[in-house]
Motif scaffolding. Structure first.
Motif, PDB file in Angstrom:
ATOM      1  N   ALA A   1       7.383  -9.595   5.968  1.00 20.16           N
ATOM      2  CA  ALA A   1       8.823 -10.360   5.648  1.00 20.16           C
ATOM      3  C   ALA A   1       9.159  -9.992   4.159  1.00 20.16           C
ATOM      4  O   ALA A   1       9.243  -9.034   3.586  1.00 20.16           O
ATOM      5  N   CYS A   2       9.355 -11.164   3.319  1.00 12.52           N
ATOM      6  CA  CYS A   2      10.218 -10.933   2.084  1.00 12.52           C
ATOM      7  C   CYS A   2       9.171 -10.579   0.975  1.00 12.52           C
ATOM      8  O   CYS A   2       9.669 -10.406  -0.139  1.00 12.52           O
ATOM      9  N   ALA A   3       7.710 -10.520   1.304  1.00 22.39           N
ATOM     10  CA  ALA A   3       7.055  -9.918   0.374  1.00 22.39           C
ATOM     11  C   ALA A   3       6.505  -8.353   0.541  1.00 22.39           C
ATOM     12  O   ALA A   3       5.708  -7.782   0.125  1.00 22.39           O
ATOM     13  N   ALA A   4       7.233  -7.957   1.729  1.00 26.30           N
ATOM     14  CA  ALA A   4       6.736  -6.717   2.246  1.00 26.30           C
ATOM     15  C   ALA A   4       6.848  -5.451   1.243  1.00 26.30           C
ATOM     16  O   ALA A   4       5.671  -4.602   1.140  1.00 26.30           O
ATOM     17  N   SER A   5       7.789  -5.393   0.504  1.00 23.26           N
ATOM     18  CA  SER A   5       7.934  -3.941  -0.411  1.00 23.26           C
ATOM     19  C   SER A   5       7.034  -4.480  -1.594  1.00 23.26           C
ATOM     20  O   SER A   5       6.650  -3.549  -2.216  1.00 23.26           O
ATOM     21  N   ALA A   6       6.841  -5.646  -2.218  1.00 21.01           N
ATOM     22  CA  ALA A   6       5.892  -5.957  -3.240  1.00 21.01           C
ATOM     23  C   ALA A   6       4.441  -5.422  -2.618  1.00 21.01           C
ATOM     24  O   ALA A   6       3.720  -4.754  -3.398  1.00 21.01           O
ATOM     25  N   ASN A   7       4.164  -6.133  -1.370  1.00 19.49           N
ATOM     26  CA  ASN A   7       2.890  -5.361  -0.750  1.00 19.49           C
ATOM     27  C   ASN A   7       2.811  -3.903  -0.670  1.00 19.49           C
ATOM     28  O   ASN A   7       1.511  -3.373  -1.258  1.00 19.49           O
ATOM     29  N   ALA A   8       3.868  -3.096  -0.549  1.00 17.78           N
ATOM     30  CA  ALA A   8       3.736  -1.588  -0.446  1.00 17.78           C
ATOM     31  C   ALA A   8       3.434  -1.255  -1.820  1.00 17.78           C
ATOM     32  O   ALA A   8       2.550  -0.178  -1.886  1.00 17.78           O
ATOM     33  N   ILE A   9       4.016  -1.871  -2.860  1.00 16.06           N
ATOM     34  CA  ILE A   9       3.750  -1.334  -4.256  1.00 16.06           C
ATOM     35  C   ILE A   9       2.305  -1.607  -4.677  1.00 16.06           C
ATOM     36  O   ILE A   9       1.478  -0.846  -5.257  1.00 16.06           O
ATOM     37  N   GLY A  10       1.852  -2.915  -4.221  1.00 13.63           N
ATOM     38  CA  GLY A  10       0.484  -3.186  -4.736  1.00 13.63           C
ATOM     39  C   GLY A  10      -0.577  -2.321  -3.704  1.00 13.63           C
ATOM     40  O   GLY A  10      -1.524  -1.896  -4.241  1.00 13.63           O
ATOM     41  N   ASP A  11      -0.322  -2.119  -2.327  1.00 18.05           N
ATOM     42  CA  ASP A  11      -1.198  -1.327  -1.609  1.00 18.05           C
ATOM     43  C   ASP A  11      -1.069   0.097  -2.181  1.00 18.05           C
ATOM     44  O   ASP A  11      -2.316   0.746  -2.178  1.00 18.05           O
ATOM     45  N   ALA A  12      -0.079   0.641  -2.627  1.00 22.42           N
ATOM     46  CA  ALA A  12      -0.060   2.070  -2.978  1.00 22.42           C
ATOM     47  C   ALA A  12      -0.836   2.319  -4.384  1.00 22.42           C
ATOM     48  O   ALA A  12      -1.355   3.116  -4.295  1.00 22.42           O
ATOM     49  N   ALA A  13      -0.680   1.099  -5.302  1.00 24.97           N
ATOM     50  CA  ALA A  13      -1.328   1.345  -6.519  1.00 24.97           C
ATOM     51  C   ALA A  13      -3.078   1.351  -6.080  1.00 24.97           C
ATOM     52  O   ALA A  13      -3.781   1.981  -6.846  1.00 24.97           O
ATOM     53  N   GLU A  14      -3.197   0.631  -5.064  1.00 22.23           N
ATOM     54  CA  GLU A  14      -4.812   0.347  -4.821  1.00 22.23           C
ATOM     55  C   GLU A  14      -5.420   1.809  -4.203  1.00 22.23           C
ATOM     56  O   GLU A  14      -6.346   2.318  -4.517  1.00 22.23           O
ATOM     57  N   ILE A  15      -4.271   2.236  -3.829  1.00 25.99           N
ATOM     58  CA  ILE A  15      -4.714   3.872  -3.031  1.00 25.99           C
ATOM     59  C   ILE A  15      -5.010   4.981  -4.297  1.00 25.99           C
ATOM     60  O   ILE A  15      -5.876   5.551  -3.987  1.00 25.99           O
ATOM     61  N   ILE A  16      -4.374   4.789  -5.211  1.00 24.46           N
ATOM     62  CA  ILE A  16      -4.377   5.636  -6.491  1.00 24.46           C
ATOM     63  C   ILE A  16      -5.539   5.236  -6.972  1.00 24.46           C
ATOM     64  O   ILE A  16      -6.483   5.962  -7.330  1.00 24.46           O
ATOM     65  N   ARG A  17      -5.664   3.966  -7.350  1.00 24.77           N
ATOM     66  CA  ARG A  17      -6.791   3.340  -7.765  1.00 24.77           C
ATOM     67  C   ARG A  17      -8.201   3.835  -7.194  1.00 24.77           C
ATOM     68  O   ARG A  17      -9.007   4.239  -8.002  1.00 24.77           O
ATOM     69  N   ARG A  18      -8.086   3.935  -5.799  1.00 25.85           N
ATOM     70  CA  ARG A  18      -9.137   4.150  -5.154  1.00 25.85           C
ATOM     71  C   ARG A  18      -9.644   5.693  -5.257  1.00 25.85           C
ATOM     72  O   ARG A  18     -10.777   6.324  -4.828  1.00 25.85           O
ATOM     73  N   GLY A  19      -8.759   6.398  -5.684  1.00 23.15           N
ATOM     74  CA  GLY A  19      -8.741   7.942  -6.117  1.00 23.15           C
ATOM     75  C   GLY A  19      -8.571   8.729  -4.703  1.00 23.15           C
ATOM     76  O   GLY A  19      -8.734  10.005  -4.694  1.00 23.15           O
ATOM     77  N   VAL A  20      -7.809   8.192  -3.700  1.00 26.29           N
ATOM     78  CA  VAL A  20      -7.478   8.896  -2.419  1.00 26.29           C
ATOM     79  C   VAL A  20      -6.226   9.647  -2.785  1.00 26.29           C
ATOM     80  O   VAL A  20      -5.883  10.734  -2.022  1.00 26.29           O
ATOM     81  N   ALA A  21      -5.225   9.309  -3.884  1.00 24.20           N
ATOM     82  CA  ALA A  21      -4.295   9.955  -4.032  1.00 24.20           C
ATOM     83  C   ALA A  21      -3.949   9.810  -5.445  1.00 24.20           C
ATOM     84  O   ALA A  21      -4.302   8.937  -6.254  1.00 24.20           O
ATOM     85  N   ASP A  22      -2.905  10.792  -5.917  1.00 28.93           N
ATOM     86  CA  ASP A  22      -2.489  10.981  -7.405  1.00 28.93           C
ATOM     87  C   ASP A  22      -1.041  10.257  -7.579  1.00 28.93           C
ATOM     88  O   ASP A  22      -0.501   9.812  -8.838  1.00 28.93           O
ATOM     89  N   VAL A  23      -0.284  10.587  -6.491  1.00 28.68           N
ATOM     90  CA  VAL A  23       1.222  10.090  -6.685  1.00 28.68           C
ATOM     91  C   VAL A  23       1.440   9.291  -5.214  1.00 28.68           C
ATOM     92  O   VAL A  23       1.045   9.720  -4.250  1.00 28.68           O
ATOM     93  N   MET A  24       2.215   8.081  -5.490  1.00 34.84           N
ATOM     94  CA  MET A  24       2.709   7.517  -4.212  1.00 34.84           C
ATOM     95  C   MET A  24       4.152   6.924  -4.385  1.00 34.84           C
ATOM     96  O   MET A  24       4.684   6.623  -5.323  1.00 34.84           O
ATOM     97  N   VAL A  25       4.985   7.322  -3.459  1.00 36.62           N
ATOM     98  CA  VAL A  25       6.151   6.719  -3.317  1.00 36.62           C
ATOM     99  C   VAL A  25       5.993   5.357  -2.740  1.00 36.62           C
ATOM    100  O   VAL A  25       5.238   5.245  -1.779  1.00 36.62           O
ATOM    101  N   ALA A  26       6.286   4.292  -3.654  1.00 37.62           N
ATOM    102  CA  ALA A  26       6.097   2.913  -3.022  1.00 37.62           C
ATOM    103  C   ALA A  26       7.423   2.054  -3.144  1.00 37.62           C
ATOM    104  O   ALA A  26       7.819   2.191  -4.177  1.00 37.62           O
ATOM    105  N   GLY A  27       7.760   1.461  -2.124  1.00 38.28           N
ATOM    106  CA  GLY A  27       8.791   0.484  -2.341  1.00 38.28           C
ATOM    107  C   GLY A  27       9.362  -0.208  -0.625  1.00 38.28           C
ATOM    108  O   GLY A  27       8.285  -0.278   0.168  1.00 38.28           O
TER     109      GLY A  27
END
Lengths: 81, 418
Positions: B165-191
């Protein structure tokens, strides 16, 4: 409806309904290879043909169409059947 | 081992105020409202006849018509924001390029292609099943935008979608950042995005009594924290960020807007649409973001509030901020830019993250407009009506969604973190 009218109406549909560039379209143009119309686009085209020419096109006949000219031929056959 | 750091190197947005970040920022500082009578459809049957639409949006500015017509409006908005963000970051991939496997996308939306749903349901009812478009399903599905961006920008790493719902794209940014932190990716489009200014969606929100009914004065309808607020202004729009691993960004000499430092999540576990009274859930999300970052509450300068202009949210969020920040709650600045943009639902978190990053990089805080009558229960500094120049090194952005999803994102300027 004569063949030239069918062809010109078909080209209009390809431009208006599928968003193709008019200059790219010829009767020889192949949907997949030349016009980048995928399987979903072909289904859209068939719906548009049925709606605009008031014909019924069974799936087994539709599957044989690969070029714009073949689509015009099929519509022509249906209209004159 | 030290945690991989995530920075923001590109921004993009299409929203009711503007079609790019620079014009958007100027509009926010002018205090302009995006509200107006509805133009996207005939609103005569509705009680509420205004919304914050993306105005004069021409999809062919971003894609040939042949491709644009296969996207739901919501997907098209996210595509446009992504195109800007990618260009801003100066990063691109060829199909099959090895680096592309280290780049991905997380896109959030409240509901995805609700406009297409409504159109195709009409086709089904009026013309029967044989006339339902072969594009109906791909255009309706909530992950169309993530898929389209992955395909169009050749991103072959993680590609996924958040639907909170109204938290969706905030979750997207947080989840994308976690993917980078985990070392799985270096660049993420998030939003993420929403394109739900439709008769069906407006009718549903209206039946919930969630919308402002101020038909006689649309631009005054969204008045977060003001005593006379009466509901939210429905908006639409998209925001996209390029998140990048810090060393990766540095090596290629990228300009950096700021660092993503904290991701906090919680659930109200209370009610499907109402916030938990007292704001305990929202408070835990903010605290979790601070804890994730290791940032002291007194170091937060600015909060971009969820601030929907509903009677319930604004009181609850105020209480939550006070419980997390204590005395410092009175000295930090809180504004709700939904006073101008309206509530872009699934797109709000991302567009507001763009704003948080701009406050950090520009040192100006956009105002809460339409603030005229204080509410005794909302007693913080809401940056009323005028923008404020202030050094902002740390900014928090709140997004709370139906379902009880609470998300807080924390951004810092690089000068504060290095």
């Amino acid at each position: 409806m004569d063949r030239a009218t069918i062809e010109s109406k078909l080209v209009d549909l390809l431009v208006d309904e599928l968003g193709l560039e008019r200059d790219d379209i010829s009767m020889e143009a192949r949907f997949e290879e030349d016009l980048d119309v995928d399987s979903l686009g072909v289904v859209e085209l068939l719906m548009a043909l049925e709606d605009n020419f008031d014909v019924k096109i069974p799936d087994e006949e539709a599957e044989k169409i690969t070029t714009v000219g073949e689509a015009a031929e099929l519509v022509s056959q249906k209209l004159n059947a | 081992m030290q945690r991989r750091r995530v920075v923001v190197t590109g921004l993009g947005t299409v929203n009711p105020l503007a079609h790019n970040v620079d014009d958007f920022w100027a509009a926010l500082l002018e205090g302009r409202s995006g509200a107006a009578p509805i133009t996207l459809f005939d609103s005569s049957r509705l009680d509420v006849k205004f919304a914050a639409e993306v105005k004069d949006f021409d999809s062919t500015a971003y894609l040939p018509r042949k491709e644009a017509r296969r996207f739901d409006r919501s997907t098209m908005l996210f595509w446009a924001a992504t195109q800007q963000a990618v260009a801003d970051a100066g990063i691109s991939y060829e199909d099959g390029e090895p680096g592309a496997e280290r780049a991905g996308v997380v896109c959030g939306t409240g509901i995805g292609g609700i406009g297409t749903t409504q159109d195709q349901m009409d086709v089904l009812a009026e013309r029967g099943p044989s006339r339902v478009s072969p594009l109906a399903i791909p255009m309706i599905m909530s992950n169309q935008a993530a898929g389209a961006v992955s395909i169009g920008f050749h991103l072959a790493g993680p590609s996924t979608c958040t639907v909170t719902a109204c938290a969706a794209s905030a979750n997207a940014i947080g989840d994308a950042a976690e993917i980078i932190r985990r070392g799985v990716a270096d660049v993420m489009v998030a939003g993420g995005m929403e394109g739900s200014v439709t008769e069906f969606a407006m009718a549903g929100f209206n039946s919930m009594k969630a919308l402002s009914t101020r038909n006689e004065d649309p631009t005054a309808a969204s008045r977060p924290f003001d005593r006379d607020r009466d509901g939210f202004l429905l908006g639409e729009g998209a925001g996209a960020l390029i998140l990048e691993e810090y060393e990766h960004a540095r090596e290629r000499g990228a300009d950096i807007y700021g660092e993503f430092v904290g991701y906090g999540m919680s659930a109200d576990a209370y009610h499907i649409t109402l916030p938990r009274p007292g704001g305990g859930g929202a408070a835990r999300a903010m605290q979790a973001a601070l804890d994730d970052a290791g940032v002291d509450p007194v170091d937060v300068d600015y909060i971009n509030a969820h601030g929907t202009s509903t009677p319930a949210n604004d009181v609850t969020e105020t209480l939550a901020i006070k419980s997390v920040f204590g005395d410092h709650a009175r000295s930090l600045a809180v504004s709700s830019t939904k006073s101008m943009t309206g509530h872009m639902l699934g797109g709000a978190g991302a567009v507001e993250a763009v704003i948080a990053l701009k406050t950090v990089s520009e040192g100006v805080i956009p105002p809460t407009i339409n603030y005229t009558t204080p509410d005794p229960e909302c007693d913080l500094d809401y940056v009323p009506n005028e923008p404020r120049e202030a050094p902002v090194s740390t900014a928090l952005s709140n997004s709370f969604g139906f379902g009880g999803h609470n998300v807080s994102l924390l951004f810092r300027s690089l000068r504060a973190t290095t």
